[in-house]
Motif scaffolding. Structure first.
Motif, short mmCIF file in Angstrom:
data_model
loop_
_atom_site.label_atom_id
_atom_site.label_comp_id
_atom_site.label_asym_id
_atom_site.label_seq_id
_atom_site.Cartn_x
_atom_site.Cartn_y
_atom_site.Cartn_z
N LEU A 18 31.40 36.99 29.02
CA LEU A 18 31.79 37.10 30.25
C LEU A 18 33.12 36.24 30.84
O LEU A 18 33.82 36.66 31.49
CB LEU A 18 30.65 36.90 31.36
N GLY A 19 33.17 35.21 30.18
CA GLY A 19 34.42 34.20 30.41
C GLY A 19 35.59 34.80 30.14
O GLY A 19 36.55 34.63 30.65
N GLU A 21 36.19 38.01 29.49
CA GLU A 21 36.36 39.21 30.12
C GLU A 21 36.96 38.71 31.44
O GLU A 21 38.10 39.41 31.89
CB GLU A 21 35.00 40.04 30.59
N LYS A 22 36.64 37.62 32.07
CA LYS A 22 37.32 37.31 33.29
C LYS A 22 38.73 36.95 33.03
O LYS A 22 39.62 36.98 34.18
CB LYS A 22 36.50 35.95 33.83
N TRP A 280 26.28 30.58 35.33
CA TRP A 280 26.33 31.73 35.89
C TRP A 280 26.18 31.53 37.20
O TRP A 280 25.32 30.78 37.79
CB TRP A 280 25.17 32.61 35.34
N ASP A 283 30.10 34.15 41.28
CA ASP A 283 31.32 34.41 40.45
C ASP A 283 31.18 34.71 39.01
O ASP A 283 32.21 35.55 38.56
CB ASP A 283 32.42 33.11 40.62
N TYR A 284 30.04 34.54 38.61
CA TYR A 284 29.87 34.97 37.03
C TYR A 284 28.44 35.71 37.05
O TYR A 284 27.49 35.04 36.41
CB TYR A 284 29.83 33.75 36.19
N TRP A 286 25.26 37.91 36.08
CA TRP A 286 24.51 38.31 34.69
C TRP A 286 23.11 38.50 34.93
O TRP A 286 22.57 37.73 35.66
CB TRP A 286 25.09 37.40 33.82
N PRO A 305 30.11 30.29 30.87
CA PRO A 305 30.95 31.34 31.31
C PRO A 305 32.41 30.57 31.82
O PRO A 305 33.65 30.91 31.28
CB PRO A 305 30.50 32.51 32.18
N PRO A 306 32.24 29.61 32.72
CA PRO A 306 33.55 28.91 33.25
C PRO A 306 34.30 28.27 32.25
O PRO A 306 35.53 28.30 32.29
CB PRO A 306 33.19 28.03 34.25
N HIS A 309 36.02 30.86 30.21
CA HIS A 309 37.18 31.41 31.11
C HIS A 309 38.05 30.67 30.92
O HIS A 309 39.30 31.09 30.94
CB HIS A 309 36.68 31.78 32.56
#
Length: 416
Positions: A18-19, A21-22, A280, A283-284, A286, A305-306, A309
């Motif tokens: 996810l990170g 992808e961001k 999560w 902003d993220y 899931w 994820p952050p 990112h």
């Protein structure tokens, strides 16, 4: 490149995915051993190609199929137990060790960049030779690499969670890579979870007071493995830290506290709360597949994820040659390893001790013993003195006859 493709191995439940992808990367494939985590990936990104099984098994995933796909990034969160401070730190002798193997896949896949994350234990002196071998190998393959210990709490995640990260880029891209800068003090556990502790129309009367008491960031969340029992929030030391914040760390709750619970109730966290502490959020966003323990393990073992990112965005800027150029620091980590590696013959103890700044022969033996855990160190006795020569790396890098294959099959049911 119009599209920046990423191949992700040991993808877990998708924190790193996810990170990245961001940060602008598009997944060509995500490979993961755990069935529940694969279900989670497919649940959230049904258009991704997800392969389930042992990433080192060509029938599950063949790295060579991506050689002509213009892959921008090869990324992964390879297994942590071989390097964990809480474990035996077997390193190259652990059948779960895929770090060196993942590095070798850069030669096969040919990405412009590599990003691998692992636990803080890999940064310790025990693995100095292992780390330098990785840097040397990447140099041979045309990459410039650098290690960095990052703390999730520096990137808005309300948790300690140090992670040791390797980034490598082609020589023309490497000067533009800069590690992401911290963004400031993260929120506390209480600030992060207050809304989840206050269930609408059935609000726990102790929620506000609890949030004021939970005024620290969380200790590192430990997802555990199939070798252990149900879900809880970590070892004894972590449980004490949770208790000081008014959290019962002996298990995970199915639901938040309710109006029926007393003001002084000591709550357990739900999977949703733990996910919030892992980064999560709105902003993220899931969702997680599986039963409670399976969901908790996916969440607890994830790369926030952050943080993914932030590192992914730094790699993206480097690939686009944005910002000023610099020189990456891929200096030698271990003079003992360096001296042995550079010699084609057996080396005397005196030379090794001088190179490594060691005055005690017992300390030399200890350091040689550490190297011998990851490399074959040959010895030869000449007169009353033992001399040393560095042999082959013990780690699995794809050898068909490596003992990793049999050990993996033997312990497959307990590997997660």
């Amino acid at each position: 490149m119009d599209t920046f493709k990423v191949v992700e191995i040991c993808a877990g439940a998708g924190g790193q995915a996810l990170g990245l992808e961001k940060a602008g990367f598009e997944h060509e494939i995500a490979v993961e051993l755990d069935e529940n985590a694969c279900d989670t990936l497919s649940l959230n990104r049904p258009w991704w190609k997800v392969a389930q099984g042992d990433v080192a098994n060509p029938s599950v995933w063949d790295p060579a199929t991506h050689r002509d796909d213009d892959i921008a990034l090869l990324a992964g969160g390879v297994p942590c137990p071989p390097f964990s401070i809480a474990g035996r730190q077997l390193g190259a002798n652990d059948e779960r060790d895929l770090f060196a193997w993942a590095v070798e896949q850069t030669e096969v896949v040919g990405p412009r960049a590599l990003m691998l994350e692992n636990v803080r234990g890999l940064s310790m002196p025990r693995f100095a030779g292992y780390r330098q071998h990785v840097l040397d190998r990447l140099t041979q393959l045309g990459y410039v690499a650098e290690w960095k210990l990052l703390h999730a709490s520096d990137f808005g995640v309300p948790q300690l969670r140090p992670r040791f990260i390797l980034v490598a880029l082609h020589r023309e891209d490497a000067p533009y890579f800069h590690w992401p800068e911290p963004i400031g003090t993260p929120p506390t556990v209480g600030e992060t979870l207050l809304d989840l502790m206050k269930v609408e129309n059935n609000e726990w009367p102790g929620a506000e007071a609890w949030a004021k008491k939970a005024n620290k960031i969380a200790p590192t969340i430990v997802g555990g493995s199939k070798k252990h029992g149900g879900a809880d929030l970590g070892p004894t030391r972590a449980k004490r830290a949770w208790a000081e914040m008014g959290v019962d760390a002996l298990g995970i709750a199915n639901t938040p506290p309710t109006a029926k619970d007393p003001v002084d109730h000591i709550p357990k966290l739900t999977c949703e709360m733990v996910a919030r502490l892992q980064g999560w959020s709105m902003d993220y966003p899931w969702e997680f597949s599986g039963r409670k323990t399976a969901r908790y393990r996916q969440i607890g073992n994830a790369f926030p994820p952050p943080v993914a990112h932030a590192v992914g965005a730094a790699i993206m800027r480097a690939l686009k040659h944005e910002g000023p150029a610099r020189v990456l620091d891929n200096t030698e980590h271990d003079p003992l390893y360096k001296t042995l590696r550079s010699s084609k013959d057996f080396v005397t103890p005196e030379r090794l001790m001088k190179a490594a700044g060691i005055n005690d022969s017992a300390e030399l033996e200890r350091r040689i013993g550490l190297l011998n855990r990851d490399f074959h160190v040959e010895t030869r006795t000449v007169g009353a003195k033992t001399r040393y020569k560095l042999g082959d790396f013990k780690a699995f890098v794809g050898q068909a006859d490596h003992e990793r294959h049999d050990l993996f099959l033997k312990h497959r049911a307990k590997i997660s």
